[in-house]
Scaffold this motif. Structure first.
Motif, mmCIF file in Angstrom:
data_model
loop_
_atom_site.group_PDB
_atom_site.id
_atom_site.type_symbol
_atom_site.label_atom_id
_atom_site.label_comp_id
_atom_site.label_asym_id
_atom_site.label_seq_id
_atom_site.Cartn_x
_atom_site.Cartn_y
_atom_site.Cartn_z
ATOM 1 N N ARG A 2 0.014 -7.116 11.559
ATOM 2 C CA ARG A 2 0.716 -8.002 10.629
ATOM 3 C C ARG A 2 -0.120 -8.287 9.389
ATOM 4 O O ARG A 2 0.411 -8.380 8.289
ATOM 5 N N LEU A 3 -1.425 -8.400 9.565
ATOM 6 C CA LEU A 3 -2.323 -8.645 8.434
ATOM 7 C C LEU A 3 -2.313 -7.456 7.471
ATOM 8 O O LEU A 3 -2.313 -7.639 6.260
ATOM 9 N N ARG A 4 -2.270 -6.233 8.027
ATOM 10 C CA ARG A 4 -2.211 -5.042 7.186
ATOM 11 C C ARG A 4 -0.915 -5.004 6.386
ATOM 12 O O ARG A 4 -0.909 -4.640 5.213
ATOM 13 N N TYR A 8 -0.612 -4.969 2.357
ATOM 14 C CA TYR A 8 0.152 -3.900 1.709
ATOM 15 C C TYR A 8 1.222 -4.490 0.789
ATOM 16 O O TYR A 8 1.367 -4.070 -0.355
ATOM 17 N N ASN A 9 1.961 -5.474 1.274
ATOM 18 C CA ASN A 9 3.007 -6.110 0.468
ATOM 19 C C ASN A 9 2.426 -6.795 -0.767
ATOM 20 O O ASN A 9 3.030 -6.772 -1.839
ATOM 21 N N ARG A 10 1.272 -7.406 -0.616
ATOM 22 C CA ARG A 10 0.617 -8.062 -1.744
ATOM 23 C C ARG A 10 0.278 -7.042 -2.832
ATOM 24 O O ARG A 10 0.495 -7.290 -4.019
ATOM 25 N N GLU A 11 -0.230 -5.888 -2.422
ATOM 26 C CA GLU A 11 -0.576 -4.839 -3.385
ATOM 27 C C GLU A 11 0.670 -4.307 -4.089
ATOM 28 O O GLU A 11 0.662 -4.101 -5.301
ATOM 29 N N ARG A 16 4.368 -4.264 -8.899
ATOM 30 C CA ARG A 16 5.749 -4.486 -9.325
ATOM 31 C C ARG A 16 5.826 -5.506 -10.445
ATOM 32 O O ARG A 16 6.560 -5.318 -11.418
ATOM 33 N N ILE A 17 5.059 -6.575 -10.355
ATOM 34 C CA ILE A 17 5.126 -7.613 -11.380
ATOM 35 C C ILE A 17 4.642 -7.072 -12.721
ATOM 36 O O ILE A 17 5.190 -7.412 -13.774
#
Length: 61
Positions: A2-4, A8-11, A16-17
């Protein structure tokens, strides 16, 4: 695991932003923010020209 996924989503969100900000700046050109009513063949050319202008301005900073 879950931490990975969070990392990954943060990156992905960071990238995207950045892309969304560029699209926001490009939409200051009316041709990209409104419905395109000219020949479809030329849309790519005009988009590339506007993106080139943006890149030149970005390199000046």
């Amino acid at each position: 695991m879950r931490l990975r996924a969070k990392k990954y989503n943060r990156e992905i969100n960071k990238r995207r932003i950045g892309v969304e900000h560029v699209f926001g700046v490009l939409k200051t050109f009316r041709i990209l923010s409104e419905r395109y009513r000219n020949r479809g063949k030329r849309l790519g050319l005009r988009f590339n020209l506007i993106a080139g202008i943006y890149n030149i301005e970005l390199n000046k900073k």
